[in-house]
Design a protein around this motif. Structure first.
Motif, PDB file in Angstrom:
ATOM      1  N   GLY A 327       0.818  -1.213   0.000  1.00 12.62           N
ATOM      2  CA  GLY A 327       0.000   0.000   0.000  1.00 12.62           C
ATOM      3  C   GLY A 327       0.847   1.255   0.000  1.00 12.62           C
ATOM      4  N   ILE A 328       1.937   1.255   0.760  1.00 14.02           N
ATOM      5  CA  ILE A 328       2.827   2.418   0.803  1.00 14.02           C
ATOM      6  C   ILE A 328       3.536   2.583  -0.530  1.00 14.02           C
ATOM      7  N   GLN A 329       4.008   1.480  -1.094  1.00 17.59           N
ATOM      8  CA  GLN A 329       4.697   1.572  -2.387  1.00 17.59           C
ATOM      9  C   GLN A 329       3.771   2.124  -3.463  1.00 17.59           C
ATOM     10  N   ARG A 330       2.517   1.717  -3.424  1.00 13.36           N
ATOM     11  CA  ARG A 330       1.550   2.197  -4.412  1.00 13.36           C
ATOM     12  C   ARG A 330       1.329   3.700  -4.275  1.00 13.36           C
ATOM     13  N   LEU A 331       1.193   4.187  -3.027  1.00 19.26           N
ATOM     14  CA  LEU A 331       0.981   5.623  -2.814  1.00 19.26           C
ATOM     15  C   LEU A 331       2.198   6.439  -3.220  1.00 19.26           C
ATOM     16  N   VAL A 332       3.394   5.917  -2.946  1.00 16.37           N
ATOM     17  CA  VAL A 332       4.611   6.639  -3.319  1.00 16.37           C
ATOM     18  C   VAL A 332       4.719   6.742  -4.843  1.00 16.37           C
ATOM     19  N   PHE A 333       4.345   5.678  -5.547  1.00 18.97           N
ATOM     20  CA  PHE A 333       4.345   5.728  -7.011  1.00 18.97           C
ATOM     21  C   PHE A 333       3.357   6.785  -7.512  1.00 18.97           C
ATOM     22  N   LYS A 334       2.159   6.808  -6.941  1.00 24.14           N
ATOM     23  CA  LYS A 334       1.167   7.801  -7.341  1.00 24.14           C
ATOM     24  C   LYS A 334       1.651   9.217  -7.033  1.00 24.14           C
ATOM     25  N   LEU A 335       2.336   9.374  -5.917  1.00 26.19           N
ATOM     26  CA  LEU A 335       2.878  10.682  -5.563  1.00 26.19           C
ATOM     27  C   LEU A 335       3.874  11.155  -6.620  1.00 26.19           C
TER      28      LEU A 335
END
Length: 459
Positions: A327-335
């Motif tokens: 979940g964190i990796q996904r948000l960082v990619f979106k950021l």
């Protein structure tokens, strides 16, 4: 009867303006200055001499003029009744110019109307939490909470822009779904959930290590190591009883959520709940709080509320803390994608320098910015978090982007090593509610811009 100063210009003045462009410009400036003085007179309680057309935007001269962003005309508290002399033309003109001074695409912006231009001027900063304690907002909160059944959508709308501190425990319980909206059921549900937490303490925590698995023993040791490191700059969290409460909350949560177990960072997420629910029993500054002033029953109730609210929060983002933290990796990619679309020069510079977003943003997402801003601002930030409800994980991307691009100009000038050091030690120690409101305001506007194009982060 209107003043002669605000009457229409004489015919000879018009002829002079036509004959001389420089004279016309000077006369226009004179008209504008006269208009400005008249408006300032109105805002300071003086009568308004006739109709005035505001042709240029100017910043307010007095910080008291800045009011709630939910209103288009921003008058000081002492102006009640002073607008009796305003005719409809002036009201329409003031409103249209006030609207023009904000982003026209977002008439329902939820947070502070301070713009970056206003913040750069000599505008008096509001007292801490002034946005949340505005008298009109207090009345709205009181009305919403006094009904037999709380309408959660209305409460979320109010809470998004900040919750009055003394109402925060009640509002947070409701927003998280821990306390039921029906007031008749609320006390009974809280009593039952607090007893359930006590049973968990007896079942999972107050047992000898011989009854635990090796994994559980190691997990409890890790929690015991992390608790003293939690919010180390606040002396309150160094109290042994505070650390013991955190340890119980975190250990029981980890035992009851084996898919993730305990992950470093969850200890930070428990701290806002602990402070807010303790505020129902302890008064004054947190620097003067002592757990010794509370009975074991009150401590147990606070712990229970923290435990259940933490559980509710993490239910919506549990994949942030499962194996590999996808979940964190996904948000960082979106950021990274969002920053590229909003501020391409910064994105390109960071890429040219070889800086990966995970190098700094992982901690932001893992701890929800708790370690990046002064702790006294965390509760205000979390008002918005909790008001977002199930949509929080998506909205976090916009908050992080707004937070990062606060230093857009600075970042473009830094090389890799300096950029890493800067992003890991951001200069937020002197931040007030003003800076935080700016971050939230920008995040809301970007979210409004992009939410109708969900594929913009999918490339």
């Amino acid at each position: 009867m209107r003043s002669s100063n605000s009457s229409s210009f004489k015919e000879e003045d018009l002829k002079k303006e036509a004959a001389s462009p420089s004279s016309a410009s000077s006369t226009a400036d004179s008209r504008f200055n006269q208009t400005l003085r008249s408006v300032h007179g109105l805002l300071k309680g003086r009568s308004f001499p006739g109709k005035v057309l505001i042709t240029r935007r100017t910043d307010p001269q007095d910080g008291s003029i800045l009011r709630s962003p939910n209103t288009n005309r921003n008058f000081s508290d002492n102006d009640t009744g002073s607008s009796d002399h305003m005719d409809e033309f002036v009201q329409d003109e003031l409103q249209s110019r006030s609207n023009a001074s904000t982003t026209s695409s977002f008439s329902k912006i939820k947070v502070s109307s301070y713009t970056s231009e206003n913040s750069s001027k000599e505008v008096e900063k509001p007292p801490m939490g002034a946005r949340a304690t505005d008298s009109a907002r207090l009345m709205k909160f009181t009305k919403e909470l006094s009904g037999t059944t709380v309408i959660l959508d209305n409460l979320r709308e109010l809470a998004w822009s900040g919750v009055p501190p003394y109402l925060r425990p009640t509002v947070w319980r409701l927003l998280l779904g821990y306390a039921p909206p029906n007031s008749d059921r609320r006390e009974g549900v809280l009593r039952r959930k607090r007893l359930e937490y006590l049973d968990c303490v007896a079942q999972y925590y107050d047992i000898p290590d011989s009854d635990r698995t090796d994994e559980e023993i190691n997990m409890r040791r890790q929690i015991a190591v992390d608790c003293p490191r939690t919010v180390p700059d606040i002396t309150f969290f160094q109290q042994a009883e505070v650390q013991k409460s955190l340890e119980r909350i975190l250990y029981i949560w980890a035992i009851r959520h084996p898919a993730s177990g305990y992950v470093q960072g969850i200890n930070d997420l428990a701290t806002p709940f602990l402070v807010v629910f303790l505020s129902e029993y302890l008064e004054g500054s947190i620097d003067n709080w002592s757990m010794a002033d509370l009975t074991p029953e009150k401590i147990s109730s606070v712990e229970a509320d923290c435990y259940w609210c933490l559980s509710k929060l993490l239910d919506g983002m549990q994949d942030h803390y499962t194996f590999a933290q996808p979940g964190i990796q996904r948000l960082v990619f979106k950021l990274k994608e969002l920053v590229r679309r909003i501020d391409e020069p910064v994105s390109r510079h960071m890429e040219d320098q070889g800086l990966e977003f995970l190098q700094f943003a992982f901690r932001w997402v893992n701890c929800l910015l708790i370690r990046e801003i002064p702790f006294h601002l965390v509760s205000r930030l979390w008002d918005t978090y909790l008001a977002e409800g199930d949509a929080l994980p998506d909205f976090l991307v916009y908050i992080f982007a707004s937070f990062l691009l606060t230093w857009s100009d600075k970042l473009r000038k830094l090389e890799f090593q300096d950029m890493v050091m800067f992003l890991q030690h951001l200069p937020t120690n002197d931040w007030s509610h003003l800076e935080l409101e700016m971050v939230l305001s920008q995040a809301y506007m970007w979210h409004t811009m992009f939410k109708s194009s969900p594929s913009h982060l999918a490339s």
